[in-house]
Write an enzyme that holds these catalytic residues in place. Sequence first.
Site, PDB file in Angstrom:
ATOM      1  N   TYR A 142       0.827  -1.215   0.000  1.00 37.90           N
ATOM      2  CA  TYR A 142       0.000   0.000   0.000  1.00 37.90           C
ATOM      3  C   TYR A 142       0.859   1.262   0.000  1.00 37.90           C
ATOM      4  CZ  TYR A 142      -4.670  -1.937   0.883  1.00 37.90           C
ATOM      5  OH  TYR A 142      -5.877  -2.563   0.782  1.00 37.90           O
ATOM      6  N   LYS A 191       2.938 -15.268   2.501  1.00 33.94           N
ATOM      7  CA  LYS A 191       3.124 -15.997   1.237  1.00 33.94           C
ATOM      8  C   LYS A 191       4.615 -16.279   1.124  1.00 33.94           C
ATOM      9  CE  LYS A 191       1.619 -17.653  -2.708  1.00 33.94           C
ATOM     10  NZ  LYS A 191       0.739 -18.832  -2.805  1.00 33.94           N
ATOM     11  N   ASP A 223      -3.125 -18.207   0.581  1.00 34.73           N
ATOM     12  CA  ASP A 223      -4.130 -18.876  -0.268  1.00 34.73           C
ATOM     13  C   ASP A 223      -4.843 -19.964   0.538  1.00 34.73           C
ATOM     14  OD1 ASP A 223      -1.668 -20.195  -0.223  1.00 34.73           O
ATOM     15  OD2 ASP A 223      -1.723 -20.797  -2.328  1.00 34.73           O
ATOM     16  N   ASP A 247      -6.409  -6.772   4.282  1.00 32.90           N
ATOM     17  CA  ASP A 247      -7.536  -6.123   3.608  1.00 32.90           C
ATOM     18  C   ASP A 247      -8.453  -7.189   3.006  1.00 32.90           C
ATOM     19  OD1 ASP A 247      -9.065  -4.044   2.351  1.00 32.90           O
ATOM     20  OD2 ASP A 247      -8.061  -4.558   0.471  1.00 32.90           O
ATOM     21  N   ASP A 251     -12.371  -8.801   4.558  1.00 30.19           N
ATOM     22  CA  ASP A 251     -13.659  -8.786   3.843  1.00 30.19           C
ATOM     23  C   ASP A 251     -14.251 -10.201   3.783  1.00 30.19           C
ATOM     24  OD1 ASP A 251     -13.458  -6.055   3.291  1.00 30.19           O
ATOM     25  OD2 ASP A 251     -14.201  -6.292   1.246  1.00 30.19           O
TER      26      ASP A 251
END
Length: 356
Positions: A142, A191, A223, A247, A251
């Site tokens: 970001y 990751k 994942d 982020d 959600d």
Amino acid sequence: MNYKIGLLRGDGIGPEIVDSAVRVLEKIGEKYGHSFSFTPYLIGGAAIDQCGEPLPKETVEGCLASDSVLLGAVGGPKWDGLSGDKRPEKALLGIRAAMGLFTNLRPAKLYPALKADCPLREDIVAQGFDIVIVRELTGGIYFGDRGYRTGKYGEEAFDTEAYSRMEIERIAKVAFETARKRNKKLTSIDKANVLETSRLWRKIVHEMAADYPDVSCSDMLVDNAAMQLVRNPAQFDVIVTSNMFGDILSDEASQITGSIGMLPSASLGDNTCGLYEPIHGSAPDIAGQNKANPIATILSAAMMLLYSFNLAKESQAIVDAVDRVLNDGYRTADLAHGKPSLSTVEMTDKIIEYLD
Ligand code: IPM
Ligand code: MG
């Protein structure tokens, strides 16, 4: 004691839901003898319209001078055509950075009253879940270098991710300490099979785990985590992860609680001044219609009472009032499945009534 609260109403449904939370805070003030003063500042599209920029200097200064800040939401189709630097979303990143809010706490729990809204299989729902996502908020992709250049195939864009040891250590510390106060289980999501930043992240989390022998700490690839969240969410207690993974996963976690309209968040830094906001967006399609679910913002105000003002009893009173309103079957449109529902103002009235 008087608490100075900055209000960033923002765009879309932002003003309606912030006003709901303000009414609830005023009720708390009355009931428990605290005084809250509220000062509005412009942010997002509303600021672009009035001052030509999404995060005016007065807003940053006002927030820094507040005891705490409550935010609605920013953004909408009206400003979607603007370039990256001028978009309303840039203001959100800007205020997080300016206030030094490197921690984002996003609790996601399944309310017994909302079990039927959870899209997961019945046997998974029966187990319930209660997760806190600790998302790093001022670093990573970001905030990395980005831009346009000419590459091998001509025009290309790039974004980069960097994480320093300091940034990883400070967010991991928050996560370990959060886990210590809960069920003592921490899952660090990365990751590391691909990204160098994740390998440093994982190494530092492992080093720090030695200082928290009471917390059981494990790693999970992002994942796999996305899959595990819908396969067996009960396995998670506290999750710690990078800005972008947090982020996305927050959600996903919100959706399995039944409605994104329910989830609050707290963004915190080194001092007690925080930024509290619902995790949902500005919902321009229902803006100004008195239809939005105010609960995520009201619960964000409850988090403010706890984390910024250390008012645990008052915070819990709000959480309990919301619980009881839901248990008694009151719903806003997002949770009513076409049945009669309460408006934003009516839901707020109910919660205030239940605070008595
Ligand atoms: C969030 C939002 C923001 C983010 C956007 C609006 C910049 O999605 O708070 O989760 O990505 O952090
Ligand atoms: Mg998001």
